[in-house]
Design an enzyme around this catalytic site. Sequence first.
Site, PDB file in Angstrom:
ATOM      1  N   LYS A 191      -2.459   1.224   9.302  1.00 46.36           N
ATOM      2  CA  LYS A 191      -3.450   2.554   8.733  1.00 46.36           C
ATOM      3  C   LYS A 191      -4.399   1.871   8.545  1.00 46.36           C
ATOM      4  O   LYS A 191      -5.088   0.594   7.241  1.00 46.36           O
ATOM      5  CB  LYS A 191      -3.377   3.050   7.461  1.00 46.36           C
ATOM      6  CG  LYS A 191      -4.189   4.314   7.417  1.00 46.36           C
ATOM      7  CD  LYS A 191      -4.326   4.675   5.803  1.00 46.36           C
ATOM      8  CE  LYS A 191      -5.747   4.119   5.217  1.00 46.36           C
ATOM      9  NZ  LYS A 191      -6.684   4.168   5.393  1.00 46.36           N
ATOM     10  N   GLU A 267      -2.420  -8.463  -1.355  1.00 43.61           N
ATOM     11  CA  GLU A 267      -3.904  -9.424  -0.786  1.00 43.61           C
ATOM     12  C   GLU A 267      -4.780  -8.746  -1.042  1.00 43.61           C
ATOM     13  O   GLU A 267      -5.521  -7.636  -0.960  1.00 43.61           O
ATOM     14  CB  GLU A 267      -3.696  -9.312   0.290  1.00 43.61           C
ATOM     15  CG  GLU A 267      -3.441 -10.764   0.755  1.00 43.61           C
ATOM     16  CD  GLU A 267      -3.062 -12.217   0.836  1.00 43.61           C
ATOM     17  OE1 GLU A 267      -3.644 -12.425   0.308  1.00 43.61           O
ATOM     18  OE2 GLU A 267      -2.740 -13.135   1.765  1.00 43.61           O
ATOM     19  N   CYS A 302     -13.664 -10.634   0.141  1.00 50.14           N
ATOM     20  CA  CYS A 302     -12.794 -10.819  -1.166  1.00 50.14           C
ATOM     21  C   CYS A 302     -12.614 -11.733  -2.210  1.00 50.14           C
ATOM     22  O   CYS A 302     -12.489 -12.642  -3.606  1.00 50.14           O
ATOM     23  CB  CYS A 302     -11.487 -10.217  -1.177  1.00 50.14           C
ATOM     24  SG  CYS A 302     -10.750 -11.542   0.811  1.00 50.14           S
ATOM     25  N   GLU A 400     -15.375  -7.157  -9.886  1.00 50.81           N
ATOM     26  CA  GLU A 400     -15.865  -7.637  -8.629  1.00 50.81           C
ATOM     27  C   GLU A 400     -16.831  -6.384  -8.418  1.00 50.81           C
ATOM     28  O   GLU A 400     -16.251  -5.542  -8.064  1.00 50.81           O
ATOM     29  CB  GLU A 400     -14.620  -7.085  -7.747  1.00 50.81           C
ATOM     30  CG  GLU A 400     -14.220  -7.954  -6.620  1.00 50.81           C
ATOM     31  CD  GLU A 400     -13.515  -7.426  -5.607  1.00 50.81           C
ATOM     32  OE1 GLU A 400     -12.238  -6.607  -6.035  1.00 50.81           O
ATOM     33  OE2 GLU A 400     -12.593  -8.555  -4.550  1.00 50.81           O
TER      34      GLU A 400
HETATM   35  P1  NAP Z   1      -9.276  -0.011  -1.537  1.00 48.74           P
HETATM   36  O1  NAP Z   1     -10.519   0.984  -1.225  1.00 48.74           O
HETATM   37  O2  NAP Z   1      -8.159  -0.550  -2.256  1.00 48.74           O
HETATM   38  O3  NAP Z   1      -8.932   0.001   0.305  1.00 48.74           O
HETATM   39  C1  NAP Z   1      -7.599  -0.459   0.813  1.00 48.74           C
HETATM   40  C2  NAP Z   1      -7.304   0.944   2.234  1.00 48.74           C
HETATM   41  O4  NAP Z   1      -6.309   1.222   1.199  1.00 48.74           O
HETATM   42  C3  NAP Z   1      -8.022   1.475   2.745  1.00 48.74           C
HETATM   43  O5  NAP Z   1      -7.139   1.290   3.513  1.00 48.74           O
HETATM   44  C4  NAP Z   1      -7.364   2.335   1.818  1.00 48.74           C
HETATM   45  O6  NAP Z   1      -8.006   3.428   2.547  1.00 48.74           O
HETATM   46  C5  NAP Z   1      -6.214   2.464   1.595  1.00 48.74           C
HETATM   47  N1  NAP Z   1      -6.270   3.320   0.095  1.00 48.74           N
HETATM   48  C6  NAP Z   1      -7.054   3.877  -0.376  1.00 48.74           C
HETATM   49  N2  NAP Z   1      -6.407   4.107  -1.227  1.00 48.74           N
HETATM   50  C7  NAP Z   1      -5.384   5.028  -0.912  1.00 48.74           C
HETATM   51  C8  NAP Z   1      -4.104   5.180  -1.895  1.00 48.74           C
HETATM   52  N3  NAP Z   1      -5.146   5.891  -3.451  1.00 48.74           N
HETATM   53  N4  NAP Z   1      -3.331   5.023  -1.282  1.00 48.74           N
HETATM   54  C9  NAP Z   1      -2.747   3.854  -0.245  1.00 48.74           C
HETATM   55  N5  NAP Z   1      -4.444   3.677   0.135  1.00 48.74           N
HETATM   56  C10 NAP Z   1      -4.835   3.992  -0.344  1.00 48.74           C
HETATM   57  O7  NAP Z   1     -10.211  -0.973  -0.846  1.00 48.74           O
HETATM   58  P2  NAP Z   1     -11.510  -1.546  -0.293  1.00 48.74           P
HETATM   59  O8  NAP Z   1     -12.897  -0.733  -0.355  1.00 48.74           O
HETATM   60  O9  NAP Z   1     -11.629  -1.266   1.240  1.00 48.74           O
HETATM   61  O10 NAP Z   1     -11.706  -2.897   0.279  1.00 48.74           O
HETATM   62  C11 NAP Z   1     -12.473  -3.294  -0.499  1.00 48.74           C
HETATM   63  C12 NAP Z   1     -11.431  -4.423  -1.150  1.00 48.74           C
HETATM   64  O11 NAP Z   1     -10.432  -5.319  -0.429  1.00 48.74           O
HETATM   65  C13 NAP Z   1     -11.729  -5.216  -2.382  1.00 48.74           C
HETATM   66  O12 NAP Z   1     -11.007  -5.307  -3.679  1.00 48.74           O
HETATM   67  C14 NAP Z   1     -12.155  -6.621  -1.901  1.00 48.74           C
HETATM   68  O13 NAP Z   1     -11.743  -7.850  -2.381  1.00 48.74           O
HETATM   69  C15 NAP Z   1     -10.432  -6.485  -1.321  1.00 48.74           C
HETATM   70  N6  NAP Z   1      -9.439  -7.733  -0.587  1.00 48.74           N
HETATM   71  C16 NAP Z   1      -8.684  -8.380  -0.193  1.00 48.74           C
HETATM   72  C17 NAP Z   1      -8.768  -8.602   0.373  1.00 48.74           C
HETATM   73  C18 NAP Z   1      -7.872 -10.502  -0.053  1.00 48.74           C
HETATM   74  O14 NAP Z   1      -7.125 -11.036   1.369  1.00 48.74           O
HETATM   75  N7  NAP Z   1      -7.240 -10.449  -0.756  1.00 48.74           N
HETATM   76  C19 NAP Z   1      -9.076  -9.456   1.566  1.00 48.74           C
HETATM   77  C20 NAP Z   1     -10.306  -8.508   1.763  1.00 48.74           C
HETATM   78  C21 NAP Z   1     -10.253  -7.862   1.224  1.00 48.74           C
HETATM   79  P3  NAP Z   1      -8.883   4.418   3.384  1.00 48.74           P
HETATM   80  O15 NAP Z   1      -9.969   3.705   3.715  1.00 48.74           O
HETATM   81  O16 NAP Z   1      -9.343   5.673   3.014  1.00 48.74           O
HETATM   82  O17 NAP Z   1     -10.032   3.926   1.676  1.00 48.74           O
END
Ligand code: NAP
Length: 496
Positions: A191, A267, A302, A400
């Site tokens: 997804k 992650e 991230c 963050e």
């Molecule tokens: P996010 O809001 O957590 O979304 C990540 C994924 O989870 C998306 O596909 C999102 O779908 C889905 N999601 C959101 N709410 C959900 C729920 N209630 N149940 C199941 N799935 C759900 O993160 P983001 O804003 O896209 O990305 C930024 C974050 O990613 C930052 O915190 C960053 O640090 C982290 N990140 C971490 C790494 C690492 O390797 N540690 C690498 C890159 C990014 P939707 O698209 O519909 O929201």
Amino acid sequence: MSELSHKDWIGKAATIRFRDKAFIDGKFVAARSGRTFASINPATGETLAEVASCGEEDIDLAVASARRAFASGAWSRATPGHRKDVLLRLAQLLRENLHELALLESLDMGKLVTDAATVDVPGSAGIFQWYAEAIDKIYDEIAPSGAGDLVLVRREPLGVVGAVVPWNFPLDMATWKCAPALAAGNSVVLKPAEQSPFSALRLAELAMEAGLPAGVLNVVPGLGETAGQALGRHMDVDCLAFTGSTAVGKMFLQYSGQSNMKQVWLETGGKSPNLVFADCGNLDAAADMAAFGIFFNQGEVCSANSRLLVQRSVKDQMVEKLVARAAATQPGDPLDPASKMGAMVDARHTANVMRFVETGKKTARLVAGGEQVTVNGRGSFVQPTIFDNVSPNDSIARDEIFGPVLSVIAFDDEDEAVRIANDSVYGLAASLWTDSLSRAHRIAGRLHAGTVSVNTVDALSPMTPFGGFKQSGFGRDLSLHALDKYTALKTTWIKY
Ligand code: NAP
Ligand code: MG
């Protein structure tokens, strides 16, 4: 690689095709409900396509297709040599479609097309190649049992792997999950983030072209609360690999506990510190990399080095150098190779980032940027922003932000630097700059972070594990260690 001009990219963008359906069992299909969501180019505000918004029934179909493919053995029991050949072809196809994939990435989430063409897409191809080349060179074990017993310890694929990924490096994050999971013989249901579905859909199509059997890689675009949650709660998903925010990562642990206890690998977020000591021999290099570490990809990284800890005697000098670099890194049209920074992923995230900036203006000293801007009168862009005199307790030093916002904090000695660096709920990455080998080892050993870069930032390669300590998650992407997440050990004990 990417010698295309601004005009060339605009020309290609005008004729590009967006795959806007889910990819299930080897075919593009609409969501059962007929629902769609708009995918918007954040640099212009224009809608690129209406994309299938998958719900529970679509996730069921995708998981069933993945399970059928797994049970058939066409991929799961194929020889590692065969899986290698297919994944090497996929790496080649990614390279052959470099410009298209780079454009999809840039139009979808705002990053510079040049970065997508020189970093994201080649990175993805390289990782598929790396796991392809590795998978037929890994041996299983025979336990030291003695005569009369032959004890085999073998790695088996798990079955159906669910992958939920974010929008900041859409193709790369999909690849970090899919390449090792597929190499090990699993089926995958992926997804992508709702902000960035297109490269994942194209990846699945190219994987079929490379020879991956239908059903082995399914892509289900949709919203997190619906498609993501359905995957997280599915009773027939064996493993869920997630990259995204810490808050959503915690939800996946709950989904698992409330469903089939699937393995969950997270992650998540970061607030990575970059420590510059006065004995750093090249402050200009440190400033170049500190700027890169927070402004690259609009700071939507991230492991972004969002906290700059500088020893007091060189702090003002360092800030001066950084202010000059921020001035030279202003946002521009992501399709223009001359631009230095792209658009933020969407208006909502831009507003979040600007809320942090406004908070920072009240508690710290703004020395660069601090404004939301448009390019050619439209889009969501944020200036490279630097705050000096930040207190380690300020929100901009702790939370963050996921944008181009740097917090500078002064320290006096090693102990204070390490204490501030480790005073975080996160522990993804850290950097440090010093010409003292002893200090480098001493401090690297004390920092709570999955990766410590010395005299560089954000060191990263397919050959090294990537992942966090504390609330940055657990389990590792990349390297041979990632295969541990996608395989189970089986003991077979034979008496003879
Ligand atoms: P996010 O809001 O957590 O979304 C990540 C994924 O989870 C998306 O596909 C999102 O779908 C889905 N999601 C959101 N709410 C959900 C729920 N209630 N149940 C199941 N799935 C759900 O993160 P983001 O804003 O896209 O990305 C930024 C974050 O990613 C930052 O915190 C960053 O640090 C982290 N990140 C971490 C790494 C690492 O390797 N540690 C690498 C890159 C990014 P939707 O698209 O519909 O929201
Ligand atoms: Mg999101």
